[in-house]
Enzyme design. Structure first.
Site, PDB file in Angstrom:
ATOM      1  N   GLU A  40      -2.717   8.782  -1.242  1.00 39.20           N
ATOM      2  CA  GLU A  40      -3.656   7.912  -0.363  1.00 39.20           C
ATOM      3  C   GLU A  40      -5.041   8.482  -0.797  1.00 39.20           C
ATOM      4  O   GLU A  40      -6.248   7.824  -0.914  1.00 39.20           O
ATOM      5  CB  GLU A  40      -3.389   7.510   0.763  1.00 39.20           C
ATOM      6  CG  GLU A  40      -4.428   6.441   1.544  1.00 39.20           C
ATOM      7  CD  GLU A  40      -3.814   6.000   2.834  1.00 39.20           C
ATOM      8  OE1 GLU A  40      -3.001   6.883   3.437  1.00 39.20           O
ATOM      9  OE2 GLU A  40      -4.492   4.836   3.344  1.00 39.20           O
TER      10      GLU A  40
ATOM     11  N   ASP B   6       0.993  -1.047   0.022  1.00 42.12           N
ATOM     12  CA  ASP B   6      -0.103   0.061  -0.101  1.00 42.12           C
ATOM     13  C   ASP B   6       0.975   1.273   0.025  1.00 42.12           C
ATOM     14  O   ASP B   6       0.448   2.290  -0.514  1.00 42.12           O
ATOM     15  CB  ASP B   6      -0.826   0.022   1.173  1.00 42.12           C
ATOM     16  CG  ASP B   6      -0.086   0.063   2.455  1.00 42.12           C
ATOM     17  OD1 ASP B   6       0.799  -0.559   2.568  1.00 42.12           O
ATOM     18  OD2 ASP B   6      -0.675   0.476   3.476  1.00 42.12           O
TER      19      ASP B   6
ATOM     20  N   TRP C 124     -11.208  -6.894  -1.677  1.00 41.02           N
ATOM     21  CA  TRP C 124      -9.852  -7.203  -1.169  1.00 41.02           C
ATOM     22  C   TRP C 124      -9.639  -8.644  -1.512  1.00 41.02           C
ATOM     23  O   TRP C 124      -8.617  -8.839  -2.213  1.00 41.02           O
ATOM     24  CB  TRP C 124      -9.656  -6.916   0.313  1.00 41.02           C
ATOM     25  CG  TRP C 124      -9.351  -5.197   0.279  1.00 41.02           C
ATOM     26  CD1 TRP C 124      -8.244  -5.060   1.066  1.00 41.02           C
ATOM     27  CD2 TRP C 124     -10.122  -4.291   0.071  1.00 41.02           C
ATOM     28  NE1 TRP C 124      -8.202  -3.603   0.949  1.00 41.02           N
ATOM     29  CE2 TRP C 124      -9.242  -3.054   0.634  1.00 41.02           C
ATOM     30  CE3 TRP C 124     -11.433  -3.797  -0.373  1.00 41.02           C
ATOM     31  CZ2 TRP C 124      -9.644  -1.774   0.231  1.00 41.02           C
ATOM     32  CZ3 TRP C 124     -11.595  -2.707  -0.438  1.00 41.02           C
ATOM     33  CH2 TRP C 124     -10.761  -1.646  -0.044  1.00 41.02           C
TER      34      TRP C 124
ATOM     35  N   ASP D  42      -5.690  -3.145  -2.678  1.00 36.15           N
ATOM     36  CA  ASP D  42      -4.944  -2.198  -3.491  1.00 36.15           C
ATOM     37  C   ASP D  42      -4.538  -2.888  -4.776  1.00 36.15           C
ATOM     38  O   ASP D  42      -4.307  -2.400  -5.851  1.00 36.15           O
ATOM     39  CB  ASP D  42      -3.949  -1.492  -2.780  1.00 36.15           C
ATOM     40  CG  ASP D  42      -4.516  -0.899  -1.442  1.00 36.15           C
ATOM     41  OD1 ASP D  42      -5.293  -1.419  -0.644  1.00 36.15           O
ATOM     42  OD2 ASP D  42      -3.821   0.243  -0.968  1.00 36.15           O
TER      43      ASP D  42
ATOM     44  N   HIS E  60       0.627   5.886  -2.276  1.00 37.56           N
ATOM     45  CA  HIS E  60      -0.293   4.822  -2.477  1.00 37.56           C
ATOM     46  C   HIS E  60      -0.721   4.707  -3.848  1.00 37.56           C
ATOM     47  O   HIS E  60      -1.149   5.545  -4.378  1.00 37.56           O
ATOM     48  CB  HIS E  60      -1.375   5.417  -1.626  1.00 37.56           C
ATOM     49  CG  HIS E  60      -1.855   4.649  -0.418  1.00 37.56           C
ATOM     50  ND1 HIS E  60      -0.888   4.477   0.601  1.00 37.56           N
ATOM     51  CD2 HIS E  60      -2.622   3.687  -0.092  1.00 37.56           C
ATOM     52  CE1 HIS E  60      -1.503   3.592   1.750  1.00 37.56           C
ATOM     53  NE2 HIS E  60      -2.543   3.298   1.125  1.00 37.56           N
TER      54      HIS E  60
ATOM     55  N   ARG F  70       4.995   4.297   6.186  1.00 43.29           N
ATOM     56  CA  ARG F  70       4.635   4.338   7.504  1.00 43.29           C
ATOM     57  C   ARG F  70       4.896   3.005   8.325  1.00 43.29           C
ATOM     58  O   ARG F  70       5.368   2.180   7.385  1.00 43.29           O
ATOM     59  CB  ARG F  70       3.183   4.781   7.604  1.00 43.29           C
ATOM     60  CG  ARG F  70       2.036   4.193   7.083  1.00 43.29           C
ATOM     61  CD  ARG F  70       0.761   4.703   7.148  1.00 43.29           C
ATOM     62  NE  ARG F  70      -0.302   3.980   6.385  1.00 43.29           N
ATOM     63  CZ  ARG F  70      -1.190   4.393   5.899  1.00 43.29           C
ATOM     64  NH1 ARG F  70      -1.455   5.728   5.705  1.00 43.29           N
ATOM     65  NH2 ARG F  70      -2.196   3.484   5.252  1.00 43.29           N
ATOM     66  N   ASP F  71       4.264   2.862   9.250  1.00 43.97           N
ATOM     67  CA  ASP F  71       4.432   1.531   9.920  1.00 43.97           C
ATOM     68  C   ASP F  71       3.311   0.533   9.530  1.00 43.97           C
ATOM     69  O   ASP F  71       2.591  -0.164  10.068  1.00 43.97           O
ATOM     70  CB  ASP F  71       4.027   1.666  11.591  1.00 43.97           C
ATOM     71  CG  ASP F  71       2.699   2.402  11.872  1.00 43.97           C
ATOM     72  OD1 ASP F  71       2.205   2.971  10.819  1.00 43.97           O
ATOM     73  OD2 ASP F  71       2.383   2.463  13.029  1.00 43.97           O
ATOM     74  N   GLU F  72       3.357   0.332   8.121  1.00 47.12           N
ATOM     75  CA  GLU F  72       2.166  -0.325   7.641  1.00 47.12           C
ATOM     76  C   GLU F  72       3.091  -1.368   6.332  1.00 47.12           C
ATOM     77  O   GLU F  72       3.389  -2.266   6.423  1.00 47.12           O
ATOM     78  CB  GLU F  72       1.223   0.278   6.973  1.00 47.12           C
ATOM     79  CG  GLU F  72      -0.064  -0.636   6.495  1.00 47.12           C
ATOM     80  CD  GLU F  72      -1.380   0.104   6.711  1.00 47.12           C
ATOM     81  OE1 GLU F  72      -2.403  -0.247   6.553  1.00 47.12           O
ATOM     82  OE2 GLU F  72      -1.317   1.425   7.098  1.00 47.12           O
TER      83      GLU F  72
HETATM   84  C1  BGC Z   1      -4.238   0.669   3.717  1.00 43.98           C
HETATM   85  C2  BGC Z   1      -4.790   0.666   2.426  1.00 43.98           C
HETATM   86  C3  BGC Z   1      -5.832  -0.580   2.526  1.00 43.98           C
HETATM   87  C4  BGC Z   1      -6.792  -0.220   3.781  1.00 43.98           C
HETATM   88  C5  BGC Z   1      -7.872  -1.056   3.971  1.00 43.98           C
HETATM   89  C6  BGC Z   1      -5.097   1.124   4.776  1.00 43.98           C
HETATM   90  O1  BGC Z   1      -4.555   1.052   6.054  1.00 43.98           O
HETATM   91  O2  BGC Z   1      -3.152   1.690   3.471  1.00 43.98           O
HETATM   92  O3  BGC Z   1      -4.426   1.220   1.409  1.00 43.98           O
HETATM   93  O4  BGC Z   1      -6.457  -1.184   1.430  1.00 43.98           O
HETATM   94  O5  BGC Z   1      -6.201   0.073   4.869  1.00 43.98           O
HETATM   95  O6  BGC Z   1      -8.382  -0.921   5.151  1.00 43.98           O
END
Ligand code: BGC
Length: 721
Positions: A607, A341, A406, A354, A628, A345-347
Site C-alpha cells: 500500500e 483495496d 475515486w 484504487d 494493495h 485487515r478490517d476493510e
Molecule cells: C484504502 C485505500 C483507499 C483509501 C482512501 C484506504 O483505507 O485502503 O486504498 O483508496 O483508504 O482513503
C-alpha cells in the site's frame, strides 16, 4: 426475476452459530436433470448427501444487496439418488458480518439485523417428461451446525466434535424478492494450492509457518490422528517484523482467527465461509503441542474470482519478474467478487479510486470483462440521485461528498473495459451513470469549468505529503479539475461510440480546458505535471514534461507520486522523450521505487512505498497493507510501452506495437491474449542494437525506433541500432 420460493430462517436467532438447513426428499423415477437455484442473506455452502454442490466459494458473492442479490444455479443431476438430504450452511458473509472496522456503517447495521435467510428451488425433471419442484418453506428443518462462528474479518471457529443439536422447523419470513437477479459476476473459486515452505520458531518463541507467498484464501490442515477436543488454533500475518517475529497489528481490529476443535482420528479440514489474507500462520494450539506440527500438514489455498490470466511479462531482470509476479498476485488476491483495496485487515472494500487507477493493468493481466461489468452495475445501483459516486462500492461508507479520482471510476472503468474488450454494450450499460457523474461535478462545483469546493483524497499517499498527512501535496482543486476534464472527455468519447448527441459535453470539455489553464498556469508537483500532460490540459506539454523530468532528476531520480499520479508517470515520461528516465525510475531498487519492496522480500504489492522502511521499521500499523494493488498499475507501462502493445481500435481489432527497449536489460517479452488471438512482442539486445520479434493476429501499426509501418497479421522480425 420471477421467484416463487419462500425465504426461510431459524425460528430463533442463533447468534454467531451458523445454521444448517436441511430437507429430506426421495426420488422414485429416473431423473433427466436436477437444477438447484439458490441464494442467501450471507454466504452459503450447499451439499447433497454429504457432497458439496458446485465450487463457488462464498456464494452468492457481494453486491448492492437491497437492489441486486444474485441467484446461483447448479446442475446437481449427478448427485441425486433415491434417498436424498439437501443441507445448506448459511454464514454471515458480507451481508451480516461487521464490515469496515473503523466506521459505524448504518447501512451495514441494517443488513446485520436481517436473519440468516435462505431461499431456493430444486427442479427435478424426469425422463418420463414429468417434473417436481422442491422449494424452501417451513417444512425445512434447521439446527446449529459445527461452525460455531464465521465472519469475514474475524475468521471461523469449527467444532468437529460438536454433536448435531436437535432440529427445529425453519420459519418463513418476508425476505427480499424484488432485488433477486441471476448470477452476473464470475464465481469465486479455489485456485492454486501452495504447500507450506517451512515451519520455524521465532525469536520470541512462537511457532510460525511460512507459505513463501502472500495470498488470499485459507489453509487446509491434515491430521493423521487426533483426539476429540484437541484444538488447532491459528492466527494470520503478512510479514514478520524486523526481528523476525510474527506481526499482525496491521490487521487492526480484524481478528482473522481460525480455531478447529478435532474429533477422534484422521481428519482434513479448511474454513468454509470466510477468507484470510496471509503469508505466515502462527500456530497457537495444535494436537500434541505446537512443536509437533509439521509443514506437510498445511496447504494454503488461494481463493479468488474465476478470472483467466491473459497477459504476461517476462524479462532478463529477475527483480522485474518478481515485480510482475507481485502485481499478478496483488490482483488475484483483491479480486474476490469485488475489486478490493486489501484482503486482510478490517476493510477489504471496493474502493473506487484504487479500482480506477488499476483497471488498465487489470485488463491486460486477466480477462476481467464480466468481473467489472458486475461491479459497475453495483456502482450504478449505488450512485446517488444527484449522480455522486461513493468511496467504496457497495457503498457502506455513504460519505456526504464524493472524492475526485475515486468517483471517476464511473467514467474511467467503463471506458477502459471498452478499450480492452471492444464491447460497446459496456458503454451502453454505463453511459447514463457516466453522464450522471459528470453532471454531479457540474452541479457541485463552486467555480464553473473547474471542480472547486470539494474535499478529496488528493494524491493519496504521495511522498510529498506534509508531515502527518496521507495526502500528497498536489493541490486538491487541481486534481479534481483535471479529473473533471478527463471524465468529461471520456463521456464524450463514449457518446460518440454510441452515436449520442454530446455537443453539450464537447463544449463543457473545452471550457474546462480553458478554465484549467487560467487557474493553473504552473505545476508544483510531479503529480500535477503528470495529470496536466496526461489529460491534455497543459498548454505546452513538452515544457511540462521537461519540468517533470527536472523534478525527478533533482530528487535523485526518484518519484514522489501517490495513487493518483503514479499510474501515468512513466507513460508521460516515455511519451515526451524521457524513456531512459522512465526505465531508470522503474529499475531503481533504492527506496522509493517499485523494486524497493522486493529488496524487503515482498511477494505482493504494498500500500505504501515504505510499508517497511529501509531500517526495517514499519509504517504505522494504522494503515499498512502489504497487499494493495494500486501501485501495481505500473504493469500497464510494461505491456503498453516497454513491450509496446496497445489497442489501435477498441478490443484489438487493430493493434499498435511500439516497444521501448533499454540497454540495461538483455531481453524483454510481453504477451497478450486478446479476443482476436495472441500478440507477442519481444526484444533482445544484439551486438550493436536490438532485435524485435513480433507476432500479431490482427492488422497492426508497428513502430520501431520512431519508424511506423502498417502490417497485416503475421510474424515479423526487425532490428534497430
Ligand atoms: C484504502 C485505500 C483507499 C483509501 C482512501 C484506504 O483505507 O485502503 O486504498 O483508496 O483508504 O482513503
Amino acid at each position: 426475476m420471477n421467484w416463487n420460493a419462500e425465504w426461510i430462517c431459524p425460528p430463533q436467532d442463533m447468534g454467531d452459530v451458523v445454521p444448517n438447513f436441511s430437507k429430506f426428499f426421495s426420488i422414485s423415477k429416473p431423473v433427466k436433470k436436477a437444477v438447484l437455484a439458490i441464494t442467501a442473506l450471507g454466504v452459503y455452502q450447499a451439499s447433497l448427501n454429504g457432497k458439496r454442490i458446485g465450487d463457488f466459494i462464498l456464494a452468492p458473492g457481494w453486491t448492492v444487496y437491497e437492489q441486486r442479490l444474485q441467484i446461483q444455479q447448479y446442475d446437481i443431476t449427478s448427485l441425486v439418488s433415491e434417498r436424498n438430504t439437501l443441507e445448506i450452511l448459511v454464514g454471515k458473509g458480507w451481508y451480516r458480518s461487521r464490515l469496515i472496522g473503523w466506521q459505524n456503517s448504518p447501512r451495514q447495521k441494517k443488513y446485520q439485523k436481517q436473519p440468516a435467510g435462505l431461499t431456493l428451488t430444486l427442479t427435478i425433471s424426469y425422463q418420463d417428461g414429468t417434473s417436481d419442484v422442491l422449494m424452501s418453506d417451513d417444512t425445512w428443518k434447521v439446527s446449529e451446525s459445527n461452525v460455531r462462528f464465521s465472519e469475514i474479518y474475524d475468521g471461523e471457529i469449527y467444532d468437529a466434535s460438536f454433536h448435531k443439536a436437535s432440529e427445529v422447523s425453519a420459519i418463513s419470513f418476508d425476505g427480499p424478492t424484488n432485488s433477486l437477479i441471476p448470477q452476473e459476476g464470475e464465481d469465486i473459486c479455489e485456485q492454486e494450492r501452495i504447500a507450506a515452505k517451512c515451519i520455524f520458531t521465532t525469536p520470541s518463541g512462537e511457532t510460525v509457518l511460512d507459505f513463501g507467498q502472500e495470498l488470499t484464501g485459507y489453509p487446509e490442515i491434515t491430521l493423521s490422528n487426533a483426539c476429540a477436543g484437541e484444538r488447532v488454533n491459528l492466527s494470520f500475518a503478512e510479514v514478520l517484523d524486523k526481528n523476525g517475529n510474527f506481526y499482525n497489528e496491521n490487521y487492526r481490529s480484524a481478528k482473522a482467527q481460525y480455531i478447529y476443535t478435532c474429533t477422534d482420528g484422521a481428519q482434513c479440514y479448511k474454513p468454509l465461509l470466510t477468507f484470510y489474507g496471509f503469508r505466515y500462520v502462527r500456530i497457537n494450539e495444535f494436537p500434541g503441542g505446537v512443536q509437533s506440527a509439521s509443514p506437510e500438514q498445511f496447504t494454503a489455498i488461494q481463493v479468488n474470482s474465476n478470472i483467466r490470466q491473459t497477459g504476461s511479462i517476462c524479462t532478463s531482470n529477475p527483480m522485474l519478474n518478481q515485480l510482475f509476479s507481485n502485481i499478478i498476485w496483488g490482483q488475484k488476491c483483491n479480486f474476490v467478487d469485488v475489486p478490493t483495496d486489501c484482503p486482510q485487515r478490517d476493510e477489504r472494500q471496493g474502493w473506487t479510486g484504487d479500482a480506477q487507477v488499476f483497471i488498465r493493468t487489470a485488463c491486460y493481466n486477466f480477462d476481467t470483462e464480466r468481473f467489472y461489468m458486475k461491479w459497475l452495475s453495483d456502482l450504478s445501483a449505488d450512485q446517488r440521485s444527484d449522480g455522486a459516486v461513493g468511496f467504496v462500492i457497495p457503498d457502506l461508507l455513504m460519505a456526504d461528498n464524493p472524492s475526485a479520482a475515486w468517483g471517476d471510476a464511473a467514467t474511467v472503468c467503463p471506458w477502459e473495459l471498452y478499450l480492452a474488450f471492444g464491447n460497446p454494450d459496456i458503454l451502453k450499460h454505463q453511459f447514463d451513470s457516466m453522464k450522471r457523474w459528470v453532471d454531479y461535478i457540474t452541479h457541485a462545483t463552486t467555480t464553473p469549468g473547474l471542480w472547486t469546493g470539494g474535499e478529496h483524497f488528493g494524491d493519496w499517499l504521495g511522498l510529498d505529503a506534509p508531515s502527518g498527512s496521507y495526502k500528497g501535496s498536489s493541490r486538491q482543486d487541481l486534481i479534481a479539475s483535471a479529473f473533471y476534464a478527463h471524465s468529461t472527455n471520456l463521456l464524450v468519447k463514449a457518446g460518440r461510440v454510441l452515436h449520442k448527441d454530446i455537443s453539450v459535453y464537447e463544449q463543457l470539455h473545452e471550457s474546462i480546458i480553458k478554465a484549467f489553464r487560467l487557474a493553473f498556469p504552473e505545476y508544483l508537483t510531479q503529480t500535477e505535471c503528470v495529470l496536466a500532460i496526461r489529460f491534455e490540459l497543459a498548454e505546452d506539454p513538452q515544457k511540462t514534461a521537461d519540468q517533470l523530468a527536472q523534478m525527478i532528476k533533482a530528487a535523485d531520480i526518484s518519484l514522489t507520486t501517490g495513487f493518483v499520479g503514479t499510474p501515468y508517470l512513466l507513460h508521460v515520461l516515455s511519451d515526451y522523450g524521457y524513456s531512459d528516465l522512465a526505465w531508470s525510475l522503474l529499475l531503481r531498487t533504492k527506496y522509493p521505487s517499485w523494486l524497493y519492496p522486493i529488496t524487503k522480500g515482498a511477494t505482493t504489492m504494498w500500500e505504501h512505498w515504505d510499508g517497511i522502511k529501509p531500517d526495517g521499521e514499519f509504517w504505522s500499523s494504522d494503515m499498512n497493507s502489504f497487499n494493495h494493488y494500486a501501485y501495481g498499475a505500473v504493469a500497464d507501462w510494461l505491456y503498453g510501452a516497454a513491450a509496446g502493445i496497445k489497442p489501435a481500435e477498441p478490443g484489438y481489432t487493430k493493434a499498435i506495437i511500439a516497444p521501448i527497449p533499454d540497454q540495461r536489460l538483455s531481453w524483454f517479452e510481453g504477451k497478450l491474449e486478446t479476443r482476436h488471438g495472441k500478440i507477442c512482442s519481444t526484444w533482445r539486445k544484439t551486438g550493436n542494437g536490438f532485435r524485435y520479434d513480433i507476432e500479431t493476429p490482427v492488422a497492426t501499426k508497428i513502430c520501431i525506433s520512431g519508424k511506423w509501418r502498417d502490417v497485416p497479421a503475421g510474424k515479423y522480425i526487425f532490428f534497430s541500432k
